[in-house]
Design an enzyme around this catalytic site. Structure first.
Site, mmCIF file in Angstrom:
data_model
loop_
_atom_site.group_PDB
_atom_site.id
_atom_site.type_symbol
_atom_site.label_atom_id
_atom_site.label_comp_id
_atom_site.label_asym_id
_atom_site.label_seq_id
_atom_site.Cartn_x
_atom_site.Cartn_y
_atom_site.Cartn_z
ATOM 1 N N SER A 173 0.854 -1.195 0.000
ATOM 2 C CA SER A 173 0.000 0.000 0.000
ATOM 3 C C SER A 173 0.885 1.238 0.000
ATOM 4 O O SER A 173 2.018 1.195 0.503
ATOM 5 C CB SER A 173 -0.871 -0.005 1.262
ATOM 6 N N TYR A 199 -0.410 -0.156 10.282
ATOM 7 C CA TYR A 199 -0.734 -0.597 8.917
ATOM 8 C C TYR A 199 0.446 -0.309 7.985
ATOM 9 O O TYR A 199 0.896 -1.181 7.243
ATOM 10 C CB TYR A 199 -1.996 0.136 8.427
HETATM 11 N N1 LIG Z 1 -8.753 -1.089 -1.134
HETATM 12 C C1 LIG Z 1 -7.767 -0.220 -1.154
HETATM 13 O O1 LIG Z 1 -7.969 0.994 -1.375
HETATM 14 C C2 LIG Z 1 -6.353 -0.670 -0.910
HETATM 15 C C3 LIG Z 1 -5.322 0.275 -0.965
HETATM 16 C C4 LIG Z 1 -4.016 -0.129 -0.714
HETATM 17 C C5 LIG Z 1 -3.747 -1.462 -0.436
HETATM 18 N N2 LIG Z 1 -4.781 -2.369 -0.385
HETATM 19 C C6 LIG Z 1 -4.457 -3.773 -0.063
HETATM 20 O O2 LIG Z 1 -5.137 -4.636 -0.938
HETATM 21 C C7 LIG Z 1 -5.320 -5.913 -0.318
HETATM 22 C C8 LIG Z 1 -6.731 -6.411 -0.564
HETATM 23 O O3 LIG Z 1 -7.617 -5.572 0.159
HETATM 24 P P1 LIG Z 1 -9.095 -5.242 -0.336
HETATM 25 O O4 LIG Z 1 -9.140 -3.790 -0.602
HETATM 26 O O5 LIG Z 1 -9.528 -6.180 -1.386
HETATM 27 O O6 LIG Z 1 -9.898 -5.476 1.025
HETATM 28 P P2 LIG Z 1 -10.951 -6.611 1.450
HETATM 29 O O7 LIG Z 1 -12.064 -6.669 0.483
HETATM 30 O O8 LIG Z 1 -11.234 -6.358 2.887
HETATM 31 O O9 LIG Z 1 -10.100 -7.931 1.278
HETATM 32 C C9 LIG Z 1 -9.143 -8.312 2.210
HETATM 33 C C10 LIG Z 1 -9.156 -9.806 2.296
HETATM 34 O O10 LIG Z 1 -8.231 -10.205 3.310
HETATM 35 C C11 LIG Z 1 -8.801 -11.283 3.993
HETATM 36 N N3 LIG Z 1 -8.258 -11.420 5.335
HETATM 37 C C12 LIG Z 1 -8.268 -10.531 6.345
HETATM 38 N N4 LIG Z 1 -7.709 -11.051 7.440
HETATM 39 C C13 LIG Z 1 -7.324 -12.312 7.118
HETATM 40 C C14 LIG Z 1 -6.711 -13.368 7.830
HETATM 41 N N5 LIG Z 1 -6.373 -13.267 9.116
HETATM 42 N N6 LIG Z 1 -6.465 -14.526 7.177
HETATM 43 C C15 LIG Z 1 -6.806 -14.677 5.891
HETATM 44 N N7 LIG Z 1 -7.410 -13.711 5.161
HETATM 45 C C16 LIG Z 1 -7.675 -12.554 5.782
HETATM 46 C C17 LIG Z 1 -10.284 -10.955 4.038
HETATM 47 O O11 LIG Z 1 -10.974 -12.139 4.238
HETATM 48 P P3 LIG Z 1 -12.225 -12.249 5.249
HETATM 49 O O12 LIG Z 1 -13.387 -12.306 4.344
HETATM 50 O O13 LIG Z 1 -11.958 -13.515 5.981
HETATM 51 O O14 LIG Z 1 -12.230 -11.063 6.160
HETATM 52 C C18 LIG Z 1 -10.510 -10.364 2.668
HETATM 53 O O15 LIG Z 1 -10.859 -11.361 1.735
HETATM 54 C C19 LIG Z 1 -4.960 -5.726 1.150
HETATM 55 O O16 LIG Z 1 -3.675 -6.263 1.395
HETATM 56 C C20 LIG Z 1 -4.932 -4.218 1.319
HETATM 57 O O17 LIG Z 1 -4.063 -3.791 2.339
HETATM 58 C C21 LIG Z 1 -6.066 -2.003 -0.630
#
Ligand SMILES: NC(=O)c1ccc[n+]([C@@H]2O[C@H](COP(=O)([O-])OP(=O)(O)OC[C@H]3O[C@@H](n4cnc5c(N)ncnc54)[C@H](OP(=O)(O)O)[C@@H]3O)[C@@H](O)[C@H]2O)c1
Length: 332
Positions: A173, A199
């Site tokens: 990120s 984070y």
């Molecule tokens: N969205 C943004 O703007 C953004 C920006 C920068 C970076 N990112 C990065 O992109 C990645 C994906 O995020 P996203 O935006 O798609 O968010 P998201 O929809 O919340 O997806 C995150 C995923 O991580 C899983 N997860 C959380 N804790 C876990 C654990 N202990 N063990 C296994 N799985 C776990 C969640 O599964 P559950 O269903 O079990 O909770 C969910 O499927 C993350 O690494 C995030 O930091 C996102």
């Protein structure tokens, strides 16, 4: 060669940055159009929702056999049950994995059979409002975003090596820019807990994981990290309304809407998929990308998009963190 300006006004020269023809708005399916992944096996952590689900769709549509590694395999059912919705010749199934629980990571690793071509370390949590610890006493964001993935990636090293030319993709990120890894106090035992520092630190560690994996180059394994950009997903679940308003994504009525520069999930997954499967990334390792391009190094905190902090690409810090992670897993 590319020249960057430093805080002291001097310039520093970077190796040439890798560019691709894809804009920041390209979708995941577009960046690997024409790529054939039939016979390739992929794992996507957190692949049941958000960017992970779009990553799974694109890889499976290109023909890969994709395993969604998720805490809740039932949530992945729509992707698993309806491969037709994914399209293409690939398959999707789900296995249980909780990255914050080393027993769960070890069980996933033990159950894995055969080579692994693509590992996308995508799962993550953001800005937990209070300091939360795992049963091992690890701060939860570091445990989930970095330590769990470190255990998974190192646990699957043999499977990655056996694939011959495997790729590891680590989803970081832009928040890494303001938070170098704190080797003195990674779990906020002596400094006040700050949700964003925790984070950001975990996301610096994620980039350092990709840099540290350069030790596997002789095994044909490459590893790169990325910032997907801004996308409204489940990731914002720990943010309160005031924070959402301050970010400009919640109006007075409490409705959540993306800002113009926000991406759709399909666009947000593009850089992950590019790194995972594009021929443009052949042999490239230890680098950081954003908006489908390699990011420019910055030596001071700018908070600007398209930048990667020097602290996150530092090979010495990467090796030190690899040792730290190895010790943490051994003593857990
Ligand atoms: N969205 C943004 O703007 C953004 C920006 C920068 C970076 N990112 C990065 O992109 C990645 C994906 O995020 P996203 O935006 O798609 O968010 P998201 O929809 O919340 O997806 C995150 C995923 O991580 C899983 N997860 C959380 N804790 C876990 C654990 N202990 N063990 C296994 N799985 C776990 C969640 O599964 P559950 O269903 O079990 O909770 C969910 O499927 C993350 O690494 C995030 O930091 C996102």
């Amino acid at each position: 060669m590319t020249t960057n300006s430093q805080a002291d006004g001097h310039s520093r020269t970077d190796p040439a940055l890798l560019t691709t023809p894809f804009s920041s708005r390209a979708r995941a399916d577009e960046v690997i159009a024409g790529v054939d992944l039939i016979g390739r096996r992929a794992v996507v952590t957190g692949g049941a929702s958000g960017l992970g689900a779009e990553t799974v769709r694109a890889l499976a549509a290109a023909g890969a056999e994709v395993t969604i590694a998720t805490r809740r395999p039932d949530v992945a059912e729509p992707l698993v049950r309806k491969p037709a919705a994914v399209g293409g010749a690939g398959t999707v199934h789900a296995e249980a994995l909780d990255l914050s629980d080393l027993t769960s990571v070890a069980a996933f690793v033990r159950a894995w059979r055969g080579p692994l071509d693509i590992l996308v370390a995508n799962a993550g949590i953001m800005a937990l409002p209070t300091r939360t610890l795992t049963p091992f006493g690890w701060e939860m964001q570091l445990a989930t975003n970095y330590l769990g993935h470190f255990a998974l990636v190192t646990g699957l090293h043999t499977a990655l090596r056996d694939a011959g030319s495997a790729r590891v993709v680590v989803v970081s990120s832009g928040a890494h820019q303001g938070a170098p890894f704190d080797f003195e106090d990674p779990h906020f035992e002596r400094r006040p807990y700050d949700p964003w520092a925790a984070y950001g630190q975990s996301k610096s560690a994620d980039i350092l994981l990709a840099v540290g994996a350069r030790r596997w180059a002789a095994d044909g394994i490459t590893a790169n990290a990325l910032n997907p950009g801004y996308i409204l997903t489940g990731l914002q679940r720990h943010l309160d309304d005031d924070t959402m308003r301050a970010f400009g994504v919640m109006d007075d009525e409490g409705d959540v809407k993306p800002l113009p520069y926000y991406k759709t999930p399909e666009q947000g997954a593009a850089t992950s998929v590019l790194l995972a499967a594009s021929p443009l990334l052949e042999g490239v390792t230890g680098r950081y990308f954003e908006d489908n391009q390699e990011a420019r190094i910055t030596w001071e905190y700018e908070g600007e998009p398209g930048r990667v902090a020097a602290h996150a690409l530092d090979p010495e810090a990467a090796d030190r963190l690899w040792e730290y992670g190895t010790d943490a897993l051994r003593t857990a």
